[in-house]
Design a protein around this motif. Structure first.
Motif, PDB file in Angstrom:
ATOM      1  N   MET A  40       0.847  -1.184   0.000  1.00 16.72           N
ATOM      2  CA  MET A  40       0.000   0.000   0.000  1.00 16.72           C
ATOM      3  C   MET A  40       0.888   1.241   0.000  1.00 16.72           C
ATOM      4  N   GLY A  41       0.976   1.892  -1.169  1.00 17.14           N
ATOM      5  CA  GLY A  41       1.842   3.053  -1.319  1.00 17.14           C
ATOM      6  C   GLY A  41       3.005   2.748  -2.247  1.00 17.14           C
ATOM      7  N   SER A  42       3.294   3.666  -3.179  1.00 16.90           N
ATOM      8  CA  SER A  42       4.354   3.406  -4.162  1.00 16.90           C
ATOM      9  C   SER A  42       5.460   4.443  -4.113  1.00 16.90           C
ATOM     10  N   GLY A  43       5.689   5.008  -2.922  1.00 18.02           N
ATOM     11  CA  GLY A  43       6.876   5.835  -2.755  1.00 18.02           C
ATOM     12  C   GLY A  43       8.106   4.949  -2.740  1.00 18.02           C
ATOM     13  N   ALA A  44       9.247   5.514  -2.370  1.00 22.39           N
ATOM     14  CA  ALA A  44      10.495   4.747  -2.388  1.00 22.39           C
ATOM     15  C   ALA A  44      10.409   3.493  -1.524  1.00 22.39           C
ATOM     16  N   ILE A  45       9.839   3.608  -0.312  1.00 28.94           N
ATOM     17  CA  ILE A  45       9.767   2.456   0.588  1.00 28.94           C
ATOM     18  C   ILE A  45       8.903   1.356  -0.008  1.00 28.94           C
ATOM     19  N   GLY A  46       7.720   1.717  -0.484  1.00 26.12           N
ATOM     20  CA  GLY A  46       6.809   0.720  -1.029  1.00 26.12           C
ATOM     21  C   GLY A  46       7.358   0.020  -2.255  1.00 26.12           C
ATOM     22  N   ILE A  47       7.926   0.801  -3.179  1.00 25.69           N
ATOM     23  CA  ILE A  47       8.439   0.216  -4.417  1.00 25.69           C
ATOM     24  C   ILE A  47       9.674  -0.647  -4.157  1.00 25.69           C
ATOM     25  N   GLU A  48      10.521  -0.241  -3.225  1.00 29.36           N
ATOM     26  CA  GLU A  48      11.693  -1.065  -2.917  1.00 29.36           C
ATOM     27  C   GLU A  48      11.293  -2.420  -2.348  1.00 29.36           C
ATOM     28  N   PHE A  49      10.329  -2.432  -1.435  1.00 30.09           N
ATOM     29  CA  PHE A  49       9.883  -3.714  -0.885  1.00 30.09           C
ATOM     30  C   PHE A  49       9.134  -4.535  -1.932  1.00 30.09           C
ATOM     31  N   ALA A  50       8.358  -3.881  -2.787  1.00 28.67           N
ATOM     32  CA  ALA A  50       7.690  -4.601  -3.868  1.00 28.67           C
ATOM     33  C   ALA A  50       8.714  -5.274  -4.767  1.00 28.67           C
ATOM     34  N   SER A  51       9.784  -4.544  -5.076  1.00 27.98           N
ATOM     35  CA  SER A  51      10.840  -5.074  -5.934  1.00 27.98           C
ATOM     36  C   SER A  51      11.554  -6.247  -5.278  1.00 27.98           C
ATOM     37  N   PHE A  52      11.877  -6.110  -3.994  1.00 27.82           N
ATOM     38  CA  PHE A  52      12.576  -7.184  -3.278  1.00 27.82           C
ATOM     39  C   PHE A  52      11.749  -8.457  -3.247  1.00 27.82           C
ATOM     40  N   TYR A  53      10.514  -8.342  -2.781  1.00 27.62           N
ATOM     41  CA  TYR A  53       9.700  -9.548  -2.620  1.00 27.62           C
ATOM     42  C   TYR A  53       9.346 -10.180  -3.964  1.00 27.62           C
ATOM     43  N   ALA A  54       9.173  -9.360  -5.001  1.00 28.06           N
ATOM     44  CA  ALA A  54       8.919  -9.917  -6.333  1.00 28.06           C
ATOM     45  C   ALA A  54      10.140 -10.692  -6.832  1.00 28.06           C
ATOM     46  N   SER A  55      11.325 -10.146  -6.607  1.00 25.22           N
ATOM     47  CA  SER A  55      12.551 -10.826  -7.027  1.00 25.22           C
ATOM     48  C   SER A  55      12.720 -12.167  -6.331  1.00 25.22           C
ATOM     49  N   MET A  56      12.241 -12.250  -5.093  1.00 22.00           N
ATOM     50  CA  MET A  56      12.388 -13.482  -4.324  1.00 22.00           C
ATOM     51  C   MET A  56      11.233 -14.453  -4.548  1.00 22.00           C
TER      52      MET A  56
END
Length: 479
Positions: A193-209
């Motif tokens: 929930m939220g696509s600022g730097a924090i949200g997008i970084e965690f989205a990227s990490f978990y998607a990669s894993m």
């Protein structure tokens, strides 16, 4: 007097500890009051440990594409506990490093919770239980709790995750960045929930894993502070990786049970949908830590939940200052550090200039990386500037192709009349390392002509920076 200091700094995060070190270098007697752990959220629960996680994800992703580099790799996997362990060890190392710097510079660290009882006076008592146990427990300092005096008091208490009513984190299924950094097991699916730097970084990490990730953003574009063209490029790349993105959408309600969460999403067209997932990460911004530090008692003014300051970090109360997240946007560690140095040097009587917020770079360490400084194209036009815009794609750069990173864009914005560099925006591999070149150029008031005459090394990604400048003036060589 033993309890008398030139400066007392409340908070030992990036702004606080840097201000303390600079004060000591200038010959001041300095103390830092810290309630949890040195190095602040940045090194313990933010900037550094997230980059450690993202590095693991990057390597894991590269392993899955070994054939693209002419390599053969057998089966490979990961244990999330080992990935987290590496991240926490790095956080601990950073924490210990700041402790060493305090000793090296003869700065007193007073462990406890601070309250300004009146201008020039700070009372330190027992610390309340932190939001989450720090990676390194706060040691018991030799300085006792009690009242300490200083001519100057700097507030650097930082910020914490913003909580939306009805979607309060429970530490199990609904996470803030604290819990997202230390998962006990790898979720199969999650909503961010939220696509600022924090949200997008965690989205990227978990998607990669390997997680199935959906990002929900209230605004019309992801990473709303970024240039629209850069944001659109990043979105396309993230969606290509399998991340689902809903913009102009709102998480209206979350049902939380032992089986996971059901996020009820309101869409822009009035329709709605329900997304079932193992976890939900709330990344809707932060709020300043302004409570229980005596602001009301001494009359320090706040605005919209942040401490109001002037260009030299002074509050409306003589002898009291504020730096970093507690003093407002942008909430970035490097902004806090700069304010810390600026503030302490002004106190010391040095000739310093107010910070130019237009020259603060922003970086998002997702895949692809995003970095920027200055005005976006839209903001420049809204400001009434006549502009020239240059673009250069990664596909035109030999180093990017050799790295296997041919997707990306460098964009520069110049004042058409004067040649002033108004903004620079990038998306692609390693752009968070490249952006500083444009920051330096803006700080030196460099024009397009000077950038064009600068020799960039070959083969490097940095050559795209020059090519983007050349393109703004119809002189690009490699496209």
């Amino acid at each position: 007097m033993a309890n008398q200091y030139d400066v007392i700094i409340i908070g030992g995060g990036p702004g606080g500890y840097v201000a303390a070190i600079r004060g000591a270098q200038l010959g001041m007697k300095v103390a830092v009051v810290e309630r949890e752990h040195l190095a602040g959220i940045c090194s313990n629960w933010g900037c550094i440990p997230t980059k450690a996680l993202l590095r693991s994800a990057e390597i894991y992703s590269h392993m899955g594409h070994a054939k693209n580099f002419g390599l053969e790799a057998g089966e490979f996997t990961f244990e999330i506990s080992d990935v987290v362990k590496r991240s926490r060890q790095i956080a601990k190392q950073m924490n210990n490093g700041v402790g060493f710097l305090m000793k090296k510079n003869k700065i007193d660290v007073i462990w406890g919770e601070a309250e300004i009882t009146k201008p020039g006076e700070v009372k330190v008592g027992e610390s309340s239980k932190p939001v989450m146990e720090p990676s390194v427990p706060a040691p018991k300092g030799v300085l006792p709790h009690g009242t300490y005096k200083a001519k100057h008091i700097i507030i650097a208490t930082g910020a914490r995750p913003r909580i939306l009513p009805g979607i309060e984190p429970d530490g199990k299924n609904i996470w803030t960045y604290f819990e997202a950094l230390v998962p006990q097991e790898m979720p199969k699916s999650l909503v961010v929930m939220g696509s600022g730097a924090i949200g997008i970084e965690f989205a990227s990490f978990y998607a990669s894993m390997g997680a199935d990730v959906t990002v929900v953003e209230l605004m019309s574009q992801i990473m709303p502070v970024e240039d629209e063209e850069i944001s659109a490029h990043a979105r396309k790349r993230l969606e290509k990786r399998g991340i689902k993105i809903l913009t102009e959408a709102k998480v209206a309600k979350v049902e939380n049970s032992s089986a996971g969460v059901k996020a009820h999403i309101e869409l822009k067209d009035g329709q709605s949908q329900v997304i079932e997932a193992d976890k939900l990460i709330s990344a809707v911004g932060v709020q300043a830590n302004i409570e229980n530090i005596g602001l009301e008692k001494v009359g320090v003014k706040t605005e919209r939940g942040f401490i109001a300051i002037d260009g030299f970090c002074k509050t409306n109360v003589s002898g009291i200052y504020a730096i970093g997240d507690v003093a407002g946007a942008p909430m970035l560690a490097h902004k806090a550090e700069h304010e810390g140095v600026l503030c302490i040097e002004k106190i010391a009587g040095k000739d310093v200039h107010p910070m130019n917020k237009n020259q603060i770079p922003g970086c998002t360490y997702c895949e692809p990386q995003v970095a920027s400084v200055g005005l976006t194209e839209k903001a420049a036009k809204e400001a009434g500037r006549e502009i020239r815009v240059g673009r250069f794609p990664f596909m035109g750069n030999g180093k990017a192709i050799a790295l296997g990173e041919p997707e990306g864009l460098v964009k520069t914005i110049f004042d058409k009349k004067t040649g002033e560099l108004l903004g620079a925006h990038m998306v692609g591999a390693e752009v968070t390392e490249l952006i500083q070149g444009f920051v330096v150029a803006m700080n030196l008031e460099t024009t397009e002509e000077e950038l064009m005459h600068t020799i960039f090394p070959h083969p490097t990604l940095s050559e795209m920076m020059k090519e983007s400048v050349l393109d703004a003036y119809d002189q690009a060589l490699n496209i």
